[in-house]
Design an enzyme around this catalytic site. Structure first.
Site, short mmCIF file in Angstrom:
data_model
loop_
_atom_site.label_atom_id
_atom_site.label_comp_id
_atom_site.label_asym_id
_atom_site.label_seq_id
_atom_site.Cartn_x
_atom_site.Cartn_y
_atom_site.Cartn_z
N ASP B 100 -3.71 -14.41 -21.35
CA ASP B 100 -3.99 -15.84 -21.43
C ASP B 100 -2.73 -16.61 -21.07
O ASP B 100 -1.63 -16.03 -21.03
CB ASP B 100 -4.47 -16.24 -22.83
CG ASP B 100 -3.43 -15.98 -23.90
OD1 ASP B 100 -2.75 -14.91 -23.83
OD2 ASP B 100 -3.25 -16.82 -24.79
N GLU B 166 -2.62 -14.95 -27.02
CA GLU B 166 -1.22 -15.01 -27.46
C GLU B 166 -0.72 -16.44 -27.54
O GLU B 166 0.05 -16.79 -28.44
CB GLU B 166 -0.34 -14.19 -26.50
CG GLU B 166 1.01 -13.82 -27.08
CD GLU B 166 2.09 -14.85 -26.81
OE1 GLU B 166 3.16 -14.76 -27.44
OE2 GLU B 166 1.89 -15.78 -25.98
#
Lengths: 477, 477
Positions: B100, B166
């Site tokens: 991400d 994250e």
């Protein structure tokens, strides 16, 4: 010899419902000066006031002020200048009030519609502007009407100055007052402002002093941008560390200002002044009620009132540029601005206060041994004001309170500032009296603002009686 | 004896364009975990990664985590678990990365479209996620492909754990890692995370430590509501006055924590450790460049790096509840919350740190002689982490850096925290190495994020070489 006030008083009582109706009409006009979309209502309210004054036989002028500074798409509401009576054998009294109001939204928690005057069974009249300041302004009009209907000669010439921007900075007022000081206001023998409140719920007061305010920004800057505290914590001088250190040196927990030179400027308490405090209807419980806490510093009433009114204070308001939201953010703010202000009292001079503040900050900043840049600037200042409570203007008001309310008024000051007071004093060179109509429980600026029927009706009598005692008083100045 | 790496290296060079194409495809998927509407793209990115890994012959599992906590209308993106190779005679290395990215809006000031990988004439590859963390994640895939096409046996068994949350709190990751420690990850001999950056622009580094963080709220409350400083200034204990006084006692201008007991917990600098600092490519000018100022506390490089990495620091982040806007407001805030945090290092224990902080605040609060209420609470804590840079995992990476870049890597720590590092260590009981691919100039989380072509291609060689040296290294643990 007391003036013959009974016919006037009786007429006020007889007209009570009509006076409440007048207030209802005024409250129904949402004359909110802060909101763009309400501006037509502010102007409408000014015209309403002018029409009422004209109907009572006053000469009225709507003084246009042009565009608003900062919101140039808006016309400023006019200042209503009026004269009632022009008899050279009478004294002339200049009165000030304002016809704009604070914003009010039902969803803020109002129990009734803020723009529908609602009278409850305790005689509390709820509505935005009821006490601040439409009730007091209409009080003057009511006094005129009651004299006319009672067939009692109006005791003075009355000059009115009613503005429509008080709740949004009084744009244009100061210039007008200074300019008219020797023109429209030139006949004034004294000034009366009814725009503050009794100290408590029950006893009327006369207000003879206001504190001033010097507002400072203390800026500490270092890094070019905010930094991550994990990456840079421990190796750079942090502006917040410097700022809290400097702010912590300004005032102690007992409210004592620690900046050298400030307390030395304060005028000593005189014996005359000391005598004003014991009779005042006030207690530490009153203070704690209004703060909703037991955070009072002093145990004595006298020291507390002096702390509010005649000693300086220093408050730290906040920090701009640091993390201020809920939660956690591991930022090292790059530039922070501490805001603090000093309430000033006689004989503090603004320039001298600022010199002391800057010298102290500079000296303390040097001790920090930091590489950050530190600067303290004055944002704005407003001077304190104090009048002699022994002046005939105050004596007349005192006798009026005794007559109407059967008690001696509290002689008070205000801790905050009403800058226009000083402007009227400077522009006319005459004594200014603050003669409040509302009480401490009126919630001006808050939800459920109200004015008690007693305060409105007896207050109208008070304004009229004050004018009679003014006429009756030998001028000794 | 150095492994024979030339065929692999040559193949990486030959495939450089294909690897950049792979990164281009990944960057084109705007897998922003923070934004609701991007969630399908995050999931798409996880599937892209799974498909690429499968195409290379890995066994892949998309581990679903259910609904997101706090945004229950959203499915969490899956964690991509993969195994490449299952030879009991080879070591097994567990690698972590995330797919991400941070949000990116062209109007924030991007010079190019953030989701179109754009390579300039200096070989800088601009695009959101290029360096954080799509480039490093794809580096592992590239290394596999280059071995296959070069016909070189892959030196280890590789376990992959790639997450998609994250940048938004790693929702669900810690639980999965702890649970799989003795299951999917049970064969791991060591862990390698490629998700941080070189200390400067030129020289690779290996990271063996992170500071922890204890974040505190210091709440001072008194009056039931905000007060007007004119009316109450000087007669009530002001929460801001108390707060700045307490905050000013925590840390001095040279970054020294003044809370008794804190510095005493810090592990002394060993001779071995001392030797790690002089070779590091860093200077005070580097620090001042990154802060855009000259606000450094220390003049020596060694003391500065120790200040960032191995000593605790205390930062004051801001104040909640006070006036924080530009301009002037004469408020006495009724309740203010100071936020500060302590970066922790070996051998500080979180509970012990909090005990020292609270005892100190309590003692200082008593001295204030205030009637306000003062409370200090721990908002959150995260433990520090430190590994032995002499472990074979680090020795293998050191030799790989020397082989690929021709220089010894800087042995660094990070001042900030990467909590999952500690979780992997605890879950597997194995050594964890942070092996960054990007440089300090990559602008991760900022506009114009980039990864240099050199860092990507030589970085792919580095990851492969590291695995060869791991295979070649005698395990001495």
């Amino acid at each position: 010899m007391a003036p013959q006030l009974e016919p006037f008083f009786k007429q006020v009582d007889d007209l009570a419902d009509a006076f409440i109706e007048r207030l209802r009409k005024a409250v129904a006009i949402p004359s909110i000066s802060a909101q763009d979309e309400s501006r037509p209502n502010v102007i409408k309210m000014g015209k309403f006031l002018a029409a009422e004054l004209k109907a009572l036989g006053a000469e009225v002028e709507l003084r246009e002020l042009g565009k608003e500074i900062g919101r140039e798409h808006l016309d400023l509401p006019p200042i209503v200048l009026a004269r009632y009576g022009n008899d050279p054998n009478k004294k002339t009294i200049l009165v000030y009030g304002h016809y704009d109001v604070q914003p009010a939204l039902p969803e803020d928690g109002w129990a009734t519609d803020p723009f529908t005057l609602t009278v409850d069974d305790k005689g509390r009249m709820f509505g935005r502007g009821a006490t601040d300041d439409k009730g007091p302004v209409l009080g003057w009009l009511n006094a005129i009407e009651a004299h006319q209907k009672a067939g009692v000669d109006f005791p003075v010439n009355l000059l009115c100055c009613f503005e429509g921007m008080e709740e949004y900075g009084s744009n244009g007022l100061e210039e007008l007052v200074m300019e008219e000081g020797k023109k429209f206001f030139k006949d004034a023998d004294a000034v009366c402002i009814s725009d503050n409140y009794w100290l408590g719920p029950d006893r009327p007061c006369l207000t003879y002093g206001l504190r001033g305010c010097n507002y400072y920004s203390l800026t500490v800057s270092g890094p070019a941008q905010d930094l991550h505290s994990g990456v840079f914590g421990g190796v750079v001088h942090e502006p917040m560390t410097d700022l809290v250190c400097l702010l912590s040196k300004l005032v102690d927990q007992q409210g004592k200002i620690l900046i050298p030179g400030i307390n030395e400027m304060v005028a000593p308490v005189t014996e005359d002044e000391k005598e004003l405090y014991p009779p005042i209807s006030y207690s530490i419980e009153n203070l704690n009620e209004s703060t909703g806490s037991k955070t009072h510093i002093f145990e004595s009433k006298e020291r507390t009132l002096m702390g509010r009114w005649r000693y300086p204070s220093l408050s730290i308001h906040g920090v701009e540029g640091a993390f201020s939201a809920p939660g956690a953010k591991t930022v090292i703010p790059a530039k922070v601005v501490g805001k603090f202000s000093i309430r000033t009292v006689p004989d503090m001079q603004s320039e001298e206060v600022t010199r002391c503040v800057k010298e102290f900050i500079d000296a303390e900043a040097k001790k920090l041994n930091t590489k950050n840049t530190i600067e303290c600037t004055l944002q704005h200042d407003g001077k304190w004001w104090v009048a002699s409570p022994k002046h005939w203007n105050f004596q007349a008001a005192t006798r009026a309170v005794e007559q109407v309310f059967g008690c001696t008024p509290d002689m008070t000051r205000e801790g905050g500032s009403i800058p226009i007071t000083l402007t009227f004093e400077e522009a006319t060179g005459k004594n200014v009296l603050l003669l409040p109509m509302g009480s401490s429980t009126d919630a001006a600026h808050s939800i459920n603002e109200k004015l008690d029927k007693r305060n409105y009706i007896e207050g109208t009598k008070l304004l009229g009686a004050y004018l009679h005692y003014v006429a009756d008083t030998k001028v000794d100045e």
